[in-house]
Design a protein around this motif. Structure first.
Motif, PDB file in Angstrom:
ATOM      1  N   GLN A  35       5.342  -8.425   2.682  1.00 33.96           N
ATOM      2  CA  GLN A  35       4.331  -8.295   1.639  1.00 33.96           C
ATOM      3  C   GLN A  35       4.101  -6.812   1.349  1.00 33.96           C
ATOM      4  O   GLN A  35       4.336  -5.960   2.213  1.00 33.96           O
ATOM      5  CB  GLN A  35       3.005  -8.945   2.057  1.00 33.96           C
ATOM      6  CG  GLN A  35       3.077 -10.453   2.268  1.00 33.96           C
ATOM      7  CD  GLN A  35       3.325 -11.212   0.970  1.00 33.96           C
ATOM      8  OE1 GLN A  35       2.890 -10.777  -0.100  1.00 33.96           O
ATOM      9  NE2 GLN A  35       4.050 -12.320   1.052  1.00 33.96           N
ATOM     10  N   VAL A  36       3.649  -6.513   0.131  1.00 38.33           N
ATOM     11  CA  VAL A  36       3.269  -5.144  -0.227  1.00 38.33           C
ATOM     12  C   VAL A  36       1.755  -5.113  -0.412  1.00 38.33           C
ATOM     13  O   VAL A  36       1.202  -5.888  -1.205  1.00 38.33           O
ATOM     14  CB  VAL A  36       3.970  -4.680  -1.514  1.00 38.33           C
ATOM     15  CG1 VAL A  36       3.414  -3.322  -1.968  1.00 38.33           C
ATOM     16  CG2 VAL A  36       5.468  -4.567  -1.283  1.00 38.33           C
ATOM     17  N   LEU A  37       1.102  -4.231   0.325  1.00 37.43           N
ATOM     18  CA  LEU A  37      -0.350  -4.090   0.255  1.00 37.43           C
ATOM     19  C   LEU A  37      -0.681  -2.908  -0.659  1.00 37.43           C
ATOM     20  O   LEU A  37      -0.392  -1.758  -0.339  1.00 37.43           O
ATOM     21  CB  LEU A  37      -0.930  -3.861   1.653  1.00 37.43           C
ATOM     22  CG  LEU A  37      -0.528  -4.887   2.732  1.00 37.43           C
ATOM     23  CD1 LEU A  37      -1.196  -4.550   4.056  1.00 37.43           C
ATOM     24  CD2 LEU A  37      -0.864  -6.306   2.295  1.00 37.43           C
ATOM     25  N   HIS A  38      -1.273  -3.217  -1.804  1.00 37.74           N
ATOM     26  CA  HIS A  38      -1.631  -2.167  -2.772  1.00 37.74           C
ATOM     27  C   HIS A  38      -2.981  -2.498  -3.391  1.00 37.74           C
ATOM     28  O   HIS A  38      -3.059  -3.202  -4.404  1.00 37.74           O
ATOM     29  CB  HIS A  38      -0.569  -2.036  -3.859  1.00 37.74           C
ATOM     30  CG  HIS A  38      -0.952  -1.065  -4.942  1.00 37.74           C
ATOM     31  ND1 HIS A  38      -1.182   0.273  -4.693  1.00 37.74           N
ATOM     32  CD2 HIS A  38      -1.169  -1.245  -6.283  1.00 37.74           C
ATOM     33  CE1 HIS A  38      -1.511   0.873  -5.830  1.00 37.74           C
ATOM     34  NE2 HIS A  38      -1.519  -0.024  -6.796  1.00 37.74           N
ATOM     35  N   PRO A  39      -4.072  -2.002  -2.790  1.00 34.02           N
ATOM     36  CA  PRO A  39      -5.392  -2.212  -3.400  1.00 34.02           C
ATOM     37  C   PRO A  39      -5.433  -1.605  -4.799  1.00 34.02           C
ATOM     38  O   PRO A  39      -4.777  -0.588  -5.072  1.00 34.02           O
ATOM     39  CB  PRO A  39      -6.348  -1.484  -2.448  1.00 34.02           C
ATOM     40  CG  PRO A  39      -5.601  -1.398  -1.146  1.00 34.02           C
ATOM     41  CD  PRO A  39      -4.157  -1.281  -1.510  1.00 34.02           C
ATOM     42  N   GLU A  40      -6.194  -2.212  -5.692  1.00 33.90           N
ATOM     43  CA  GLU A  40      -6.272  -1.754  -7.071  1.00 33.90           C
ATOM     44  C   GLU A  40      -6.712  -0.291  -7.140  1.00 33.90           C
ATOM     45  O   GLU A  40      -7.641   0.121  -6.443  1.00 33.90           O
ATOM     46  CB  GLU A  40      -7.243  -2.632  -7.853  1.00 33.90           C
ATOM     47  CG  GLU A  40      -7.279  -2.336  -9.343  1.00 33.90           C
ATOM     48  CD  GLU A  40      -8.194  -3.277 -10.098  1.00 33.90           C
ATOM     49  OE1 GLU A  40      -8.330  -3.121 -11.315  1.00 33.90           O
ATOM     50  OE2 GLU A  40      -8.792  -4.163  -9.448  1.00 33.90           O
ATOM     51  N   GLN A  85       7.398   3.155 -11.232  1.00 30.18           N
ATOM     52  CA  GLN A  85       7.232   2.026 -10.317  1.00 30.18           C
ATOM     53  C   GLN A  85       7.589   2.463  -8.901  1.00 30.18           C
ATOM     54  O   GLN A  85       8.498   3.273  -8.696  1.00 30.18           O
ATOM     55  CB  GLN A  85       8.135   0.854 -10.720  1.00 30.18           C
ATOM     56  CG  GLN A  85       7.705   0.126 -11.979  1.00 30.18           C
ATOM     57  CD  GLN A  85       6.551  -0.830 -11.739  1.00 30.18           C
ATOM     58  OE1 GLN A  85       6.194  -1.091 -10.593  1.00 30.18           O
ATOM     59  NE2 GLN A  85       5.973  -1.346 -12.799  1.00 30.18           N
ATOM     60  N   VAL A  86       6.878   1.906  -7.930  1.00 29.10           N
ATOM     61  CA  VAL A  86       7.184   2.130  -6.519  1.00 29.10           C
ATOM     62  C   VAL A  86       7.929   0.908  -5.995  1.00 29.10           C
ATOM     63  O   VAL A  86       7.477  -0.230  -6.185  1.00 29.10           O
ATOM     64  CB  VAL A  86       5.904   2.362  -5.691  1.00 29.10           C
ATOM     65  CG1 VAL A  86       6.243   2.513  -4.213  1.00 29.10           C
ATOM     66  CG2 VAL A  86       5.168   3.595  -6.190  1.00 29.10           C
ATOM     67  N   SER A  87       9.065   1.133  -5.356  1.00 22.64           N
ATOM     68  CA  SER A  87       9.875   0.026  -4.822  1.00 22.64           C
ATOM     69  C   SER A  87      10.153   0.253  -3.349  1.00 22.64           C
ATOM     70  O   SER A  87      10.201   1.397  -2.879  1.00 22.64           O
ATOM     71  CB  SER A  87      11.211  -0.086  -5.578  1.00 22.64           C
ATOM     72  OG  SER A  87      10.994  -0.324  -6.952  1.00 22.64           O
ATOM     73  N   TRP A  88      10.350  -0.857  -2.614  1.00 22.55           N
ATOM     74  CA  TRP A  88      10.789  -0.803  -1.217  1.00 22.55           C
ATOM     75  C   TRP A  88      12.209  -1.346  -1.138  1.00 22.55           C
ATOM     76  O   TRP A  88      12.501  -2.427  -1.675  1.00 22.55           O
ATOM     77  CB  TRP A  88       9.866  -1.623  -0.327  1.00 22.55           C
ATOM     78  CG  TRP A  88       8.612  -0.896   0.065  1.00 22.55           C
ATOM     79  CD1 TRP A  88       7.370  -1.030  -0.472  1.00 22.55           C
ATOM     80  CD2 TRP A  88       8.489   0.094   1.101  1.00 22.55           C
ATOM     81  NE1 TRP A  88       6.485  -0.188   0.147  1.00 22.55           N
ATOM     82  CE2 TRP A  88       7.140   0.507   1.114  1.00 22.55           C
ATOM     83  CE3 TRP A  88       9.383   0.667   1.997  1.00 22.55           C
ATOM     84  CZ2 TRP A  88       6.666   1.470   2.011  1.00 22.55           C
ATOM     85  CZ3 TRP A  88       8.923   1.622   2.881  1.00 22.55           C
ATOM     86  CH2 TRP A  88       7.584   2.019   2.885  1.00 22.55           C
ATOM     87  N   ILE A  89      13.082  -0.590  -0.469  1.00 20.40           N
ATOM     88  CA  ILE A  89      14.499  -0.936  -0.352  1.00 20.40           C
ATOM     89  C   ILE A  89      14.871  -1.013   1.130  1.00 20.40           C
ATOM     90  O   ILE A  89      14.485  -0.143   1.917  1.00 20.40           O
ATOM     91  CB  ILE A  89      15.409   0.106  -1.032  1.00 20.40           C
ATOM     92  CG1 ILE A  89      14.909   0.424  -2.438  1.00 20.40           C
ATOM     93  CG2 ILE A  89      16.858  -0.358  -1.037  1.00 20.40           C
ATOM     94  CD1 ILE A  89      14.974  -0.724  -3.398  1.00 20.40           C
ATOM     95  N   GLY A  98       6.858  -2.467  -7.572  1.00 26.65           N
ATOM     96  CA  GLY A  98       5.432  -2.577  -7.819  1.00 26.65           C
ATOM     97  C   GLY A  98       4.809  -3.508  -6.785  1.00 26.65           C
ATOM     98  O   GLY A  98       5.112  -3.427  -5.595  1.00 26.65           O
ATOM     99  N   SER A  99       3.982  -4.427  -7.232  1.00 24.74           N
ATOM    100  CA  SER A  99       3.364  -5.392  -6.323  1.00 24.74           C
ATOM    101  C   SER A  99       4.142  -6.694  -6.239  1.00 24.74           C
ATOM    102  O   SER A  99       3.730  -7.626  -5.531  1.00 24.74           O
ATOM    103  CB  SER A  99       1.923  -5.680  -6.769  1.00 24.74           C
ATOM    104  OG  SER A  99       1.136  -4.510  -6.711  1.00 24.74           O
ATOM    105  N   VAL A 100       5.278  -6.779  -6.956  1.00 23.72           N
ATOM    106  CA  VAL A 100       6.089  -7.995  -6.962  1.00 23.72           C
ATOM    107  C   VAL A 100       7.088  -7.947  -5.818  1.00 23.72           C
ATOM    108  O   VAL A 100       7.866  -6.994  -5.695  1.00 23.72           O
ATOM    109  CB  VAL A 100       6.830  -8.155  -8.303  1.00 23.72           C
ATOM    110  CG1 VAL A 100       7.690  -9.421  -8.287  1.00 23.72           C
ATOM    111  CG2 VAL A 100       5.837  -8.193  -9.454  1.00 23.72           C
ATOM    112  N   VAL A 101       7.073  -8.976  -4.958  1.00 24.87           N
ATOM    113  CA  VAL A 101       7.967  -9.058  -3.804  1.00 24.87           C
ATOM    114  C   VAL A 101       9.113 -10.004  -4.144  1.00 24.87           C
ATOM    115  O   VAL A 101       8.886 -11.154  -4.532  1.00 24.87           O
ATOM    116  CB  VAL A 101       7.218  -9.542  -2.553  1.00 24.87           C
ATOM    117  CG1 VAL A 101       8.173  -9.669  -1.363  1.00 24.87           C
ATOM    118  CG2 VAL A 101       6.079  -8.582  -2.214  1.00 24.87           C
TER     119      VAL A 101
END
Length: 320
Positions: free
Chosen positions: A143-148, A117-121, A132-135
């Motif tokens: 917001q996290v921008l992650h095109p499919e 999983q990718v996370s922002w801290i 992931g894509s959950v904020v």
């Protein structure tokens, strides 16, 4: 390092266009000697992992690898090809923006797979903004921008505030954890107005307002005292955007005494700037000239609007 013998020879040689050639050299005593070496056909078309293996397998191989003068059967060590997630190049990770603009922190991750999983801290308080894509932040500016099927995991911060400045980490939950640090600076943008403080009656008033803010959002308004100026009569306004910022030019042709007053350049996304213009008759002594930046010179209605906007932005909750 892993040694692969007959299986490697069968699998690689069947895909690899390696052949032998004769090489003639002089030895130490000056006699001609003939040996053989492996080469790669110039027209082979390998891509990705196979290309890397091809270069590794065909380079610097002993003459004994040549069999029947035709095929290179290679027995050598080469590294396992990793399938672990890794960060891709993203360019500058020192991000500068101004109050009210949208900030983007670009993180690119390859081979993320179905488990990692990718996370922002946010580093200052170790707040987990997203996984992931959950904020998880209650502040909807984040917001996290992650095109499919994309490798991009971009953290977007709308209407950036000075309190958003700091260090952010893009993390991958591998073992051990890996991360990249991003440094965000949010500064307040200010307009700068240039022009003469004294203008002779009958000549033109020319004022230039500059905002050193790339991609500035919104408009630029001009005021004389409490009156908003528009494109009527002798008044012309030209606003241009460049990669370095925004420039707005105000021109009033055939200036009259009634055109004297406090002129304000007010961008909607930057602090205003003002200058006092005196229009004088020929030979008349001008009044004292004043220039500066300050809310006390701004129209009351516009000041109220900006105060309400600032209050709303201040009350927006930060990520929790």
């Amino acid at each position: 390092m892993t040694r692969r013998k007959s299986e490697a020879r069968a699998n690689i040689a069947s895909r690899l266009s390696c052949h032998c050639e004769l090489v003639t050299d002089k030895n130490i005593k000056g006699h001609l000697t003939t040996s053989s070496r492996c080469i790669t056909e110039s027209n082979h078309k390998h891509e990705g992992e196979e290309a890397a293996i091809s270069r590794l397998m065909c380079a610097g191989v002993d003459a004994g690898a040549c069999v029947d003068g035709r095929m290179c059967l290679i027995d050598m060590e080469y590294p396992e090809l990793s399938t672990a997630p890794y960060f891709m190049a993203v360019g500058n990770r020192n991000v500068n923006t101004t109050v009210g603009q949208t900030a983007y922190l670009h993180c690119r991750v390859a081979q993320i797979g179905d488990i990692a999983q990718v996370s922002w801290i946010r580093k200052r308080d170790l707040h987990v903004i997203s996984s992931g894509s959950v904020v998880f932040a209650s502040d909807q500016r984040f917001q996290v921008l992650h095109p499919e099927k994309s490798e991009n995991w971009t953290l977007q911060i709308k209407y950036a505030q000075e309190r958003d400045s700091g260090v952010y980490e893009c993390q991958i939950n591998t073992e051990p954890k890996i991360f990249l640090s991003y440094f965000l600076t949010v500064a307040e943008s200010r307009a700068l107005i240039l022009g003469p403080g004294v203008v002779k009656a009958g000549s033109a008033i020319n004022l230039t307002c500059s905002v050193s803010q790339a991609g500035m959002e919104g408009l630029v308004y001009w005021y004389r005292d409490q009156e908003i100026l528009d494109y009527e009569g002798p008044v012309s306004i030209l606003t241009q955007e460049t990669p370095e910022g925004t420039t707005s030019r105000l021109t009033i042709r055939d200036a009259a005494i009634s055109d004297s007053g406090n002129y304000t350049c007010w961008p909607t996304s930057a602090q205003p700037s003002s200058v006092l213009i005196n229009v004088v008759l020929e030979g008349e002594q001008p009044a004292a000239m004043q220039t500066g930046v300050g809310a006390h010179t701004c129209p009351a209605s516009h000041l109220l609007w900006v105060l309400l906007l600032s209050l709303a932005l201040t009350l927006l909750p930060g990520p929790r």
